[in-house]
Scaffold this motif. Structure first.
Motif, PDB file in Angstrom:
ATOM      1  N   HIS A 150      34.109  20.864  31.186  1.00 18.33           N
ATOM      2  CA  HIS A 150      35.457  21.429  31.049  1.00 18.33           C
ATOM      3  C   HIS A 150      35.529  22.781  31.757  1.00 18.33           C
ATOM      4  N   ALA A 151      34.517  23.630  31.538  1.00 19.42           N
ATOM      5  CA  ALA A 151      34.476  24.940  32.191  1.00 19.42           C
ATOM      6  C   ALA A 151      34.331  24.792  33.700  1.00 19.42           C
ATOM      7  N   ALA A 152      33.501  23.846  34.135  1.00 16.73           N
ATOM      8  CA  ALA A 152      33.284  23.644  35.571  1.00 16.73           C
ATOM      9  C   ALA A 152      34.563  23.196  36.263  1.00 16.73           C
ATOM     10  N   ARG A 153      35.348  22.377  35.595  1.00 21.21           N
ATOM     11  CA  ARG A 153      36.616  21.936  36.188  1.00 21.21           C
ATOM     12  C   ARG A 153      37.595  23.096  36.311  1.00 21.21           C
ATOM     13  N   TYR A 154      37.592  23.988  35.336  1.00 22.83           N
ATOM     14  CA  TYR A 154      38.438  25.179  35.451  1.00 22.83           C
ATOM     15  C   TYR A 154      37.977  26.062  36.609  1.00 22.83           C
ATOM     16  N   ALA A 155      36.662  26.181  36.804  1.00 19.24           N
ATOM     17  CA  ALA A 155      36.140  26.991  37.903  1.00 19.24           C
ATOM     18  C   ALA A 155      36.591  26.424  39.245  1.00 19.24           C
ATOM     19  N   ALA A 156      36.432  25.120  39.420  1.00 18.59           N
ATOM     20  CA  ALA A 156      36.871  24.489  40.666  1.00 18.59           C
ATOM     21  C   ALA A 156      38.387  24.572  40.810  1.00 18.59           C
ATOM     22  N   GLY A 157      39.096  24.425  39.714  1.00 20.06           N
ATOM     23  CA  GLY A 157      40.552  24.515  39.735  1.00 20.06           C
ATOM     24  C   GLY A 157      41.038  25.899  40.123  1.00 20.06           C
ATOM     25  N   ALA A 158      40.289  26.933  39.724  1.00 26.91           N
ATOM     26  CA  ALA A 158      40.656  28.298  40.110  1.00 26.91           C
ATOM     27  C   ALA A 158      40.592  28.468  41.624  1.00 26.91           C
ATOM     28  N   VAL A 159      39.603  27.836  42.264  1.00 26.56           N
ATOM     29  CA  VAL A 159      39.474  27.939  43.713  1.00 26.56           C
ATOM     30  C   VAL A 159      40.612  27.174  44.395  1.00 26.56           C
ATOM     31  N   VAL A 160      40.979  26.017  43.862  1.00 35.03           N
ATOM     32  CA  VAL A 160      42.128  25.271  44.392  1.00 35.03           C
ATOM     33  C   VAL A 160      43.389  26.126  44.304  1.00 35.03           C
ATOM     34  N   LYS A 161      43.590  26.770  43.156  1.00 39.91           N
ATOM     35  CA  LYS A 161      44.751  27.635  42.980  1.00 39.91           C
ATOM     36  C   LYS A 161      44.723  28.798  43.965  1.00 39.91           C
ATOM     37  N   ALA A 162      43.534  29.378  44.168  1.00 38.11           N
ATOM     38  CA  ALA A 162      43.402  30.496  45.097  1.00 38.11           C
ATOM     39  C   ALA A 162      43.746  30.077  46.523  1.00 38.11           C
ATOM     40  N   VAL A 163      43.275  28.897  46.931  1.00 40.08           N
ATOM     41  CA  VAL A 163      43.606  28.389  48.267  1.00 40.08           C
ATOM     42  C   VAL A 163      45.111  28.217  48.407  1.00 40.08           C
ATOM     43  N   GLU A 164      45.740  27.666  47.376  1.00 36.83           N
ATOM     44  CA  GLU A 164      47.199  27.507  47.386  1.00 36.83           C
ATOM     45  C   GLU A 164      47.886  28.856  47.585  1.00 36.83           C
ATOM     46  N   MET A 165      47.414  29.861  46.876  1.00 39.34           N
ATOM     47  CA  MET A 165      48.058  31.173  46.907  1.00 39.34           C
ATOM     48  C   MET A 165      47.950  31.831  48.274  1.00 39.34           C
ATOM     49  N   VAL A 166      46.759  31.803  48.878  1.00 40.77           N
ATOM     50  CA  VAL A 166      46.637  32.469  50.175  1.00 40.77           C
ATOM     51  C   VAL A 166      47.333  31.673  51.276  1.00 40.77           C
ATOM     52  N   MET A 167      47.321  30.345  51.186  1.00 44.30           N
ATOM     53  CA  MET A 167      47.970  29.545  52.215  1.00 44.30           C
ATOM     54  C   MET A 167      49.490  29.663  52.155  1.00 44.30           C
ATOM     55  N   LYS A 168      50.031  29.894  50.973  1.00 43.73           N
ATOM     56  CA  LYS A 168      51.475  30.036  50.813  1.00 43.73           C
ATOM     57  C   LYS A 168      51.941  31.484  50.898  1.00 43.73           C
ATOM     58  N   GLY A 169      51.010  32.393  51.151  1.00 49.88           N
ATOM     59  CA  GLY A 169      51.373  33.802  51.275  1.00 49.88           C
ATOM     60  C   GLY A 169      51.689  34.476  49.968  1.00 49.88           C
ATOM     61  N   GLU A 170      51.199  33.913  48.869  1.00 46.85           N
ATOM     62  CA  GLU A 170      51.470  34.493  47.548  1.00 46.85           C
ATOM     63  C   GLU A 170      50.434  35.541  47.152  1.00 46.85           C
ATOM     64  N   ALA A 171      49.363  35.662  47.913  1.00 51.76           N
ATOM     65  CA  ALA A 171      48.317  36.636  47.585  1.00 51.76           C
ATOM     66  C   ALA A 171      47.659  37.126  48.870  1.00 51.76           C
ATOM     67  N   PHE A 172      47.216  38.372  48.836  1.00 49.95           N
ATOM     68  CA  PHE A 172      46.458  38.944  49.930  1.00 49.95           C
ATOM     69  C   PHE A 172      44.984  38.868  49.541  1.00 49.95           C
ATOM     70  N   ASN A 173      44.333  37.787  49.930  1.00 53.57           N
ATOM     71  CA  ASN A 173      42.950  37.516  49.535  1.00 53.57           C
ATOM     72  C   ASN A 173      42.870  37.261  48.021  1.00 53.57           C
ATOM     73  N   VAL A 174      41.844  36.513  47.609  1.00 58.10           N
ATOM     74  CA  VAL A 174      41.670  36.197  46.189  1.00 58.10           C
ATOM     75  C   VAL A 174      40.179  36.209  45.856  1.00 58.10           C
ATOM     76  N   PHE A 175      39.846  36.747  44.697  1.00 52.79           N
ATOM     77  CA  PHE A 175      38.480  36.671  44.175  1.00 52.79           C
ATOM     78  C   PHE A 175      38.497  35.824  42.913  1.00 52.79           C
ATOM     79  N   CYS A 176      37.686  34.786  42.883  1.00 54.56           N
ATOM     80  CA  CYS A 176      37.589  33.892  41.720  1.00 54.56           C
ATOM     81  C   CYS A 176      36.348  34.260  40.917  1.00 54.56           C
ATOM     82  N   ALA A 177      36.553  34.929  39.790  1.00 48.40           N
ATOM     83  CA  ALA A 177      35.435  35.326  38.911  1.00 48.40           C
ATOM     84  C   ALA A 177      35.129  34.170  37.974  1.00 48.40           C
TER      85      ALA A 177
END
Length: 259
Positions: A17-44
């Protein structure tokens, strides 16, 4: 209950469950930078991911978070040039296996010699990979010189549309699991050089936490890395440390022998 997958990797009933959230955070981060919603992202995130291969877990890793993010970018944004840069002290064997010979991925990978997962020495990396194996006790000057010579020209020539970082901070000299002599300022320097050399990505950088097991050095290194990612310039630790390097202070005697 605890389920042992190998000598290093275990699971409890909530681990996946935790691992899926970790991978999901990276998917969300990719979405954000590709759509211009964030200036770089760090996934902790944890668990880390770069040892997880196509069909098996390993080295504390259950899902290869960076690989998931890269494939999401390819599938949903039709990207054709993604740079994956792994500066964890351990070889990113899972990422190397997943993207071996994939022309859409440039894999820049550094690691300390003689450490898990004990990669074969002398074997040539895939044509889309650049491996740097650092000898024990390598310090800042050798690290920076090698990155300048072996990584940055290849990164600039590749012209990535997106950069994904496997950001391991266990190459720090205080980390109990590694045997390199890096300083938190080195991670700030490396972050700046990556962004500078990957101008074609237009600021689309997603950094994903991998290793780092001594809390004090992990915190200092991640903070320096984040400072640069956030566009705040050079952190104070880097300003002071760069003065130290310019004064020609002696590094570890073992590193001097390597030079």
């Amino acid at each position: 209950k605890i389920y042992r997958l190998d000598d290093d990797t275990v699971m409890s009933h909530e681990s996946l469950h935790a691992a899926r959230y970790a991978a999901g955070a990276v998917v969300k981060a990719v979405e954000m930078v590709m759509k211009g919603e964030a200036f770089n992202v760090f996934c902790a995130v944890r668990p880390p991911g770069h040892h997880a291969q196509t069909d098996k877990a390993g080295g504390f890793c259950l899902i290869n978070n960076v690989a998931v993010g890269a494939m999401h970018a390819i599938a949903n944004f039709r990207l054709q040039r993604i740079a994956v840069i792994d500066f964890d002290v351990h070889h990113g064997d899972g990422t190397a296996e997943i993207f071996k010979n994939d022309p859409r991925i440039l894999f820049l990978n550094s690691f300390g010699q003689g450490l898990y997962p004990f990669p074969e020495t002398g074997s040539a990396p895939a044509p889309n990979s650049v491996d740097i194996a650092f000898a024990p006790h390598t310090g800042s000057r050798v690290f920076r010189k090698t990155v300048r010579e072996q990584w940055l020209p290849r990164l600039q020539a590749f012209k990535p549309e997106l950069v994904l970082l496997s950001a391991g901070f266990d190459a720090h000299k205080q980390d109990e699991t590694g045997h390199l002599n890096l300083h938190e300022a080195d991670f700030a320097w490396l972050t700046h050089k990556i962004i500078q050399s990957a101008e074609s990505a237009k600021g689309r950088v997603v950094s994903v936490l991998e290793g780092g097991y001594t809390l004090e050095s992990l915190a200092a290194s991640a903070a320096a890395h984040l400072y640069v990612l956030a566009g705040l310039g050079k952190p104070e630790c880097a300003v002071k440390y760069d003065r130290h390097l310019k004064r020609g202070s002696k590094e570890n005697p073992k590193e001097q022998k390597q030079k």
